[in-house]
Design a protein around this motif. Structure first.
Motif, PDB file in Angstrom:
ATOM      1  N   PRO A 144     -18.294  84.398  45.348  1.00 56.62           N
ATOM      2  CA  PRO A 144     -19.101  84.004  46.515  1.00 56.62           C
ATOM      3  C   PRO A 144     -19.831  82.690  46.265  1.00 56.62           C
ATOM      4  O   PRO A 144     -20.165  82.360  45.125  1.00 56.62           O
ATOM      5  N   GLU A 145     -20.087  81.975  47.307  1.00 51.04           N
ATOM      6  CA  GLU A 145     -20.919  80.775  47.210  1.00 51.04           C
ATOM      7  C   GLU A 145     -22.367  81.228  47.369  1.00 51.04           C
ATOM      8  O   GLU A 145     -22.932  81.234  48.463  1.00 51.04           O
ATOM      9  N   TRP A 146     -22.962  81.616  46.260  1.00 47.27           N
ATOM     10  CA  TRP A 146     -24.293  82.200  46.286  1.00 47.27           C
ATOM     11  C   TRP A 146     -25.341  81.228  46.809  1.00 47.27           C
ATOM     12  O   TRP A 146     -26.392  81.649  47.312  1.00 47.27           O
ATOM     13  N   TRP A 147     -25.045  79.934  46.718  1.00 48.39           N
ATOM     14  CA  TRP A 147     -25.998  78.951  47.222  1.00 48.39           C
ATOM     15  C   TRP A 147     -26.119  78.989  48.743  1.00 48.39           C
ATOM     16  O   TRP A 147     -27.037  78.390  49.310  1.00 48.39           O
ATOM     17  N   GLN A 148     -25.222  79.694  49.415  1.00 45.72           N
ATOM     18  CA  GLN A 148     -25.313  79.815  50.867  1.00 45.72           C
ATOM     19  C   GLN A 148     -26.164  81.015  51.296  1.00 45.72           C
ATOM     20  O   GLN A 148     -26.362  81.228  52.491  1.00 45.72           O
TER      21      GLN A 148
END
Length: 410
Positions: free
Chosen positions: A336-340
């Motif tokens: 996952p793109e955890w920064w989103q």
């Protein structure tokens, strides 16, 4: 000069995990601390940025609880670059002069590695909270000195270790928190950065990178295990490789090695192999492997960009010799793109350096100050990442001697 035995008196007690209110995504990911991203505060932390190279790659000017008050570098062109990046109108020609600015309450030290301990201690003594680039220190003596300064001042210290907040590492934290690995029985990490010799000299002058022992820059590897599991590295045998190259001659570290490998023992009985390599036909990588009895998780190895998950199963299969065996399930894992997510405040929800880690580091430091809590990579974590590499390099210089690693925990 003190020896490692002089540090044997440090307590071996382990810090207890902080129990913080709240649930959700963050509660599943960090083994010790939560991001308090949902908290609302009007406080503005006034920060100074020191170092116009690595210091350019962060996002303090975007954080809703931060103002970049001033910047500093020894070179005018780099000061100008810092002011442009952080939309700041105030600059100083040195750290010492910046520390006199009473409006600055926290600093980001992004100076050369051999200066970190001195600059951190000077900043703490000046009453500033400190975020510092890696590694924390270059010697065990410096480790002890920084620890003492943090404890005496009571100020916030954090090390800006990117491996803690890489998107794959955040996933690994989540897996560990959920118990998906089962028991981790071995792990490995590597940092391959061939070609660093082009940075040995600039404008005819020797730089701090000339001959830097690879294992004195260990934290991109050691953090992969420690940040996920909370393990401490207790013993090590290190091996180095060099080729009598003229490029290494006269380096300030008297280091003969281009590449170093360390074999660590941990207090959780996890064998842990670390490689830091500066030269060779290598794929550039900062990667890790966590191997468990229920599940294993593998960073891409450079031949492809796929994260891999292996799950223990009861399926029957045959090996390439035709023998029957229990076959595990191998899957591609989409990180996952955890920064989103709500792990970060809205203005910081964008990709950033070192696999999305820079915005996380920015937020963790500022949020820790605002909420008066320990940052995830506090002084004890920082030294747990750093000190093992110092001892591993000493071991390599002694032909792989098995050596104890002192603890710098509370």
């Amino acid at each position: 000069m003190k020896t490692m035995q002089d540090y044997a008196g440090f307590s071996e007690s382990r810090r207890k995990f902080l129990k913080m209110a709240g649930a959700g995504t963050a509660a599943l990911i960090t083994p010790r601390f939560l991001f308090a991203s949902s908290a609302q505060s009007s406080r503005k932390v006034r920060v100074g940025i020191i170092g116009g190279r690595f210091g350019l790659g962060f996002y303090f000017h975007e954080h809703p609880n931060c103002i970049v008050e001033a910047v500093s570098d020894l070179r005018e062109d780099r000061r100008q670059a810092l002011m442009k990046t952080y939309r700041c109108q105030k600059s100083y020609p040195s750290l010492t002069t910046l520390l006199k600015d009473k409006k600055v309450e926290a600093v980001f030290i992004a100076t050369p590695a051999p200066d970190h301990a001195r600059h951190v201690i000077e900043s703490l003594r000046a009453g500033k909270h400190v975020l510092c680039a890696v590694p924390a220190a270059m010697t065990l003596e410096e480790c002890a000195q920084i620890r003492e300064a943090v404890q005496q001042t009571g100020l916030t210290y954090m090390m800006a270790e990117t491996s803690v907040y890489r998107q794959g590492a955040i996933s690994a934290k989540k897996f560990f928190k959920e118990g998906k690995f089962g028991t981790i029985f071995s792990a490995a990490a590597e940092y391959n950065h061939p070609g660093l010799d082009v940075l040995f000299f600039e404008e005819g002058k020797q730089t701090w990178r000339h001959g830097l022992p690879p294992l004195l820059y260990p934290t991109h590897c050691t953090a992969f295990l420690i940040a996920v599991t909370g393990a401490r590295l207790t013993h090590v045998s290190g091996i180095g490789w060099g080729d009598d190259s003229k490029a290494l001659q006269g380096n300030p570290y008297n280091n003969p090695f281009w590449n170093e490998t360390a074999f660590f023992k941990t207090d959780q009985n996890i064998p842990f192999r670390v490689e830091v390599n500066w030269k060779g036909a290598l794929m550039e990588a900062e990667r890790a492997e966590w191997r468990g009895d229920k599940m294993s998780f593998y960073y891409p190895d450079g031949r492809n960009n796929q994260f891999t998950m292996v799950k223990a199963a009861e399926q029957q299969g045959r090996d390439d010799a035709g023998f029957e065996h229990t076959k595990n399930i191998t899957e591609v894992y989409e990180v996952p793109e955890w920064w989103q997510t709500d792990l970060l405040p809205q203005p910081l929800r964008h990709n950033s350096g070192h696999e999305g880690s820079h915005t996380f580091i920015t937020h963790e430091f500022i949020d820790a100050i605002v909420n008066e809590r320990e940052p995830e990579v506090n002084i004890y974590e920082a030294l747990a990442y750093t000190a093992p590499g110092i001892v591993a390099h000493q071991s390599a210089l002694r032909d792989g001697e098995y050596m104890a690693i002192p603890s710098f925990d509370k």
